[in-house]
Design an enzyme around this catalytic site. Structure first.
Site, short mmCIF file in Angstrom:
data_model
loop_
_atom_site.label_atom_id
_atom_site.label_comp_id
_atom_site.label_asym_id
_atom_site.label_seq_id
_atom_site.Cartn_x
_atom_site.Cartn_y
_atom_site.Cartn_z
N TYR A 169 36.95 25.70 41.96
CA TYR A 169 36.76 26.56 40.79
C TYR A 169 37.58 26.11 39.61
CZ TYR A 169 40.19 29.37 43.58
OH TYR A 169 41.22 29.80 44.38
N HIS B 216 41.03 39.19 44.24
CA HIS B 216 42.11 38.77 43.36
C HIS B 216 41.75 39.04 41.90
CE1 HIS B 216 43.05 35.70 46.77
NE2 HIS B 216 43.62 36.87 47.00
N ASP C 265 46.54 39.57 51.44
CA ASP C 265 45.28 40.27 51.20
C ASP C 265 45.12 41.47 52.13
OD1 ASP C 265 44.63 38.51 49.18
OD2 ASP C 265 43.30 37.27 50.40
N LYS D 183 36.91 32.48 35.95
CA LYS D 183 36.70 31.47 36.98
C LYS D 183 35.22 31.06 37.03
CE LYS D 183 40.40 33.41 39.84
NZ LYS D 183 40.72 34.14 41.08
#
Length: 199
Positions: free
Chosen positions: A132, A62, A169, A72
């Site tokens: 995260y 991503h 995905d 992140k």
């Protein structure tokens, strides 16, 4: 806290001290002073995310449009996963390369990836939890993905696991296809963004 640079510029591993006793363990997965010393600027936290995955689950690759993109800081309260950072910044000296870190709840380490980098992970055991801290909120119109099964990237997924991927995905383009489509972040834009964060 120990901070170390990954081979992809803008990505780091952070490993805090742990304090075990008869009750369990105490640890601080994120420490601002160590982060600023390594990265050069504080981490603005606009959103926190939490996922739980069974063994073999792959999430990613991503990434988000630059600017503003999304940095992140990823850690693992339970279980273990392989965290992968992919350099998808067109014009970067390490474009198309990746680095991987084993993140688990025993070591309590974390991975930070700067804006413009691609991110993926695979859970190595059931009920693996990933938390995260994100520098910006989720923006569905600016979020993109690449297939984590891109043979040209050959990411380090353990072949003994049965892979579980989302439909999104699975159907995402390869790095080469995204490059041809002109949808990848530009390294010069990322560098300008990083510089602005250090002002």
């Amino acid at each position: 806290m120990l901070a170390s640079s990954l081979k992809i510029d803008g990505a780091f591993e952070f490993t805090p001290r742990t304090f075990p006793d008869d009750r369990g363990v105490f640890v601080s997965p994120y420490q601002e002073a160590a982060f600023v010393e390594a990265v050069g600027h504080p981490l603005k936290v606009a959103q926190t995310n939490h996922s739980v995955s069974r063994a073999g689950t792959i999430r990613g690759i991503h990434y988000a449009d630059v600017p503003p993109s999304q940095a992140k800081y990823v850690f693992c309260p339970r279980g273990s996963f392989i965290d992968v950072v992919v350099d998808i910044r067109v014009g970067s000296p390490t474009f198309g390369q990746w680095d991987a870190v084993l993140v688990n709840s025993t070591k309590c380490n974390a991975v930070y990836l700067s804006e413009g980098l691609g991110h993926a992970m695979i859970a190595l055991e059931d009920d693996t939890t990933m938390n995260y801290l994100c520098s910006t909120v989720y923006n569905p119109t600016g979020e993109h993905g690449l297939t984590p099964l891109d043979p040209a990237l050959d990411l380090p997924w353990p072949r003994e696991l049965e892979f579980q991927l989302s439909e999104k995905d699975t159907s995402a383009p390869t790095l080469a296809e995204a490059y041809e489509a002109g949808v990848l972040p530009r390294y010069e834009d990322c560098v300008a963004l990083y510089a602005s964060l250090k002002v």
